[in-house]
Design an enzyme around this catalytic site. Structure first.
Site, PDB file in Angstrom:
ATOM      1  N   TYR A  46      21.591  17.705   3.528  1.00  0.00           N
ATOM      2  CA  TYR A  46      22.872  17.741   3.732  1.00  0.00           C
ATOM      3  C   TYR A  46      23.780  16.520   3.193  1.00  0.00           C
ATOM      4  CZ  TYR A  46      27.238  17.866   6.913  1.00  0.00           C
ATOM      5  OH  TYR A  46      28.607  17.807   7.258  1.00  0.00           O
ATOM      6  N   ASP A  61      36.067   8.386   7.853  1.00  0.00           N
ATOM      7  CA  ASP A  61      35.945   9.701   7.864  1.00  0.00           C
ATOM      8  C   ASP A  61      37.270  10.495   8.117  1.00  0.00           C
ATOM      9  OD1 ASP A  61      35.000  12.456   7.277  1.00  0.00           O
ATOM     10  OD2 ASP A  61      34.015  12.537   9.080  1.00  0.00           O
ATOM     11  N   ASP A  88      29.631  19.130   2.751  1.00  0.00           N
ATOM     12  CA  ASP A  88      30.662  19.028   3.598  1.00  0.00           C
ATOM     13  C   ASP A  88      31.859  18.968   2.871  1.00  0.00           C
ATOM     14  OD1 ASP A  88      32.649  18.322   5.467  1.00  0.00           O
ATOM     15  OD2 ASP A  88      31.523  16.780   6.414  1.00  0.00           O
ATOM     16  N   ASP A  90      35.029  19.285   3.964  1.00  0.00           N
ATOM     17  CA  ASP A  90      36.088  18.872   4.945  1.00  0.00           C
ATOM     18  C   ASP A  90      37.093  20.124   5.005  1.00  0.00           C
ATOM     19  OD1 ASP A  90      35.224  16.544   5.515  1.00  0.00           O
ATOM     20  OD2 ASP A  90      36.554  15.214   3.985  1.00  0.00           O
ATOM     21  N   HIS A 115      30.382  23.610   4.193  1.00  0.00           N
ATOM     22  CA  HIS A 115      31.095  24.094   5.111  1.00  0.00           C
ATOM     23  C   HIS A 115      32.577  23.738   5.147  1.00  0.00           C
ATOM     24  CE1 HIS A 115      31.069  20.283   7.434  1.00  0.00           C
ATOM     25  NE2 HIS A 115      29.753  20.336   7.311  1.00  0.00           N
ATOM     26  N   GLU A 117      36.244  23.551   7.122  1.00  0.00           N
ATOM     27  CA  GLU A 117      36.891  23.438   8.473  1.00  0.00           C
ATOM     28  C   GLU A 117      38.310  23.799   8.981  1.00  0.00           C
ATOM     29  OE1 GLU A 117      35.132  19.293   8.597  1.00  0.00           O
ATOM     30  OE2 GLU A 117      37.395  18.544   8.976  1.00  0.00           O
ATOM     31  N   CYS A 125      37.101  12.929  12.222  1.00  0.00           N
ATOM     32  CA  CYS A 125      35.787  13.130  12.459  1.00  0.00           C
ATOM     33  C   CYS A 125      35.854  14.223  13.673  1.00  0.00           C
ATOM     34  CB  CYS A 125      35.016  11.799  12.890  1.00  0.00           C
ATOM     35  SG  CYS A 125      33.546  12.043  13.901  1.00  0.00           S
ATOM     36  N   ARG A 160      33.648  26.214   9.831  1.00  0.00           N
ATOM     37  CA  ARG A 160      33.406  25.262  11.066  1.00  0.00           C
ATOM     38  C   ARG A 160      34.716  25.230  11.754  1.00  0.00           C
ATOM     39  NH1 ARG A 160      32.647  18.598  10.583  1.00  0.00           N
ATOM     40  NH2 ARG A 160      34.222  18.072  11.683  1.00  0.00           N
ATOM     41  N   GLU A 190      31.455  23.074  15.969  1.00  0.00           N
ATOM     42  CA  GLU A 190      31.624  21.551  15.972  1.00  0.00           C
ATOM     43  C   GLU A 190      31.775  21.004  17.676  1.00  0.00           C
ATOM     44  OE1 GLU A 190      30.565  19.119  15.114  1.00  0.00           O
ATOM     45  OE2 GLU A 190      31.996  17.959  14.088  1.00  0.00           O
ATOM     46  N   ASN A 212      25.425  20.681  15.511  1.00  0.00           N
ATOM     47  CA  ASN A 212      25.511  19.574  14.866  1.00  0.00           C
ATOM     48  C   ASN A 212      24.935  18.323  16.039  1.00  0.00           C
ATOM     49  OD1 ASN A 212      26.374  17.115  13.671  1.00  0.00           O
ATOM     50  ND2 ASN A 212      28.458  17.346  13.673  1.00  0.00           N
TER      51      ASN A 212
HETATM   52  C1  LIG Z   1      29.138  16.356  10.235  1.00  0.00           C
HETATM   53  C2  LIG Z   1      30.379  15.492   9.903  1.00  0.00           C
HETATM   54  O1  LIG Z   1      31.373  16.202   9.515  1.00  0.00           O
HETATM   55  C3  LIG Z   1      30.026  14.612   8.883  1.00  0.00           C
HETATM   56  O2  LIG Z   1      30.814  14.415   7.711  1.00  0.00           O
HETATM   57  O3  LIG Z   1      28.860  14.197   8.794  1.00  0.00           O
HETATM   58  C4  LIG Z   1      30.562  14.552  11.113  1.00  0.00           C
HETATM   59  C5  LIG Z   1      29.578  13.560  11.503  1.00  0.00           C
HETATM   60  C6  LIG Z   1      29.875  12.429  12.280  1.00  0.00           C
HETATM   61  O4  LIG Z   1      31.067  11.620  12.108  1.00  0.00           O
HETATM   62  O5  LIG Z   1      29.204  12.192  13.112  1.00  0.00           O
HETATM   63  C7  LIG Z   1      31.358  15.223  12.149  1.00  0.00           C
HETATM   64  O6  LIG Z   1      30.779  15.810  13.159  1.00  0.00           O
HETATM   65  O7  LIG Z   1      32.465  15.417  12.121  1.00  0.00           O
HETATM   66 MG   LIG Z   2      32.454  15.624   8.021  1.00  0.00          MG
END
Ligand SMILES: C[C@](O)(C(=O)O)[C@H](CC(=O)O)C(=O)O
Ligand SMILES: [Mg+2]
Length: 300
Positions: A46, A61, A88, A90, A115, A117, A125, A160, A190, A212
């Site tokens: 990943y 993030d 990811d 986004d 993925h 979202e 996040c 997602r 999520e 997750n």
């Molecule tokens: C999965 C996730 O989208 C990521 O970017 O790794 C994050 C992980 C995290 O911030 O712990 C998310 O869950 O939004």
């Molecule tokens: Mg993410």
């Protein structure tokens, strides 16, 4: 390697499901981490959006990284290992045409799956408060743009939903169903706050569901067995190795400063030999020796 990355992802997922266990998908923050994970036996990797932002750019993030930023890190990984990679993306990095570009470039880079979202573009996040989501119609449009752009039917488009925290469980499940109907290949549910919630998704969906297991978030760290029992077919560990590496590095930096030496922490380090083994360093050296054996280094 004849089968596409997406086909290999489906293959390993099916093998796991048949064997009665979910596919573990582990975060690899860079090419070398991807080599470590693959060589110890992981079958799916990943690239975390948070990870690219945090590790490659020193940013939070919050949707600040671009397609090219993520693509570059993805490509480094797909160049280094053949293990299928989930990326990811986004919210897809823009409108319909941007999403199409994202899919095309990811597919071309040898990525197996992405993925996308349903948060607003100014995303957060998934495990933080005050998220906002777009309408089902808008997310469905994102999915249509993504699905239409792929050229390999096995390239995985995973939808997602971040809706649980915003609209509750029923609405989140309803979204997942709508996204599956729009053609999503898999669902990423999520930030669920109870293991039984996964069952609500898996009972009504006939496409695979991902859980997750990110640390320090909204979701308890359930075991693969427990998750498989509620129908989950993929389990994600997005930042586990990165968090551990960061803590280990911090400890080394602090010791070097405080002790005037790294002696106290050398036994926490990967040795040169181990590094070389994972890199295949010796094979490169032997290659040099055979290529240039009759030509000792002229400059010396
Ligand atoms: C999965 C996730 O989208 C990521 O970017 O790794 C994050 C992980 C995290 O911030 O712990 C998310 O869950 O939004
Ligand atoms: Mg993410």
């Amino acid at each position: 390697m004849t089968a596409s990355a997406g086909a290999r992802f489906y293959h390993t997922l099916t093998e796991h499901t048949k064997a009665g266990k979910p596919l573990q998908i582990v975060g690899a923050i860079n090419a070398y981490s991807a080599m470590l994970a693959s060589q110890v036996g992981h079958q799916a990797l990943y690239l975390s959006g948070a990870g690219v932002a945090n590790a490659s750019f020193g940013l939070p993030d919050l949707g600040m990284t671009s397609l090219d930023n993520v693509l570059e890190d993805a490509r480094r990984i797909t160049d280094a290992v053949d293990t299928p990679l989930l990326v990811d993306i986004d919210t897809g990095f823009g409108g319909a045409f941007n999403i199409a570009q994202t899919i095309k470039k990811m597919e071309k880079a040898g990525v197996a799956a992405v993925h996308i979202e349903d948060q607003v573009a100014q995303k957060r996040c998934g495990h933080r408060p005050n998220k906002s989501i777009v309408s089902i119609a808008e997310m469905t449009d994102r999915l249509k743009a993504a699905l239409d752009a792929r050229t390999d039917a096995d390239f995985v488009v995973m939808a997602r939903t971040d809706a649980l925290a915003v609209e509750g469980l029923d609405a989140a499940v309803e979204r997942a169903v709508a996204f599956a109907e729009a053609g999503a290949d898999m669902i990423f549910a999520e930030a669920l706050t109870d293991i039984e919630m996964y069952r609500k998704f898996t009972e009504v969906l006939d496409i695979p569901v991902l859980a997750n297991m990110t640390e320090f978030g909204q979701t308890e760290l359930y075991s693969t067995e427990a998750l498989f029992d509620v129908g989950v077919e993929m389990v994600l560990y997005p930042l586990s190795a990165f968090r551990a590496m960061s803590q280990a590095a911090l400890n080394v930096y602090q010791h070097i400063l405080a002790d005037g030496s790294q002696a106290a922490v050398v036994d926490t380090m990967q040795t040169r030999m181990a590094l070389y083994d994972f890199l295949g360093y010796h094979a490169y050296e032997e290659k040099l020796d055979t290529l240039f054996k009759d030509k000792p280094n002229q400059d010396q």
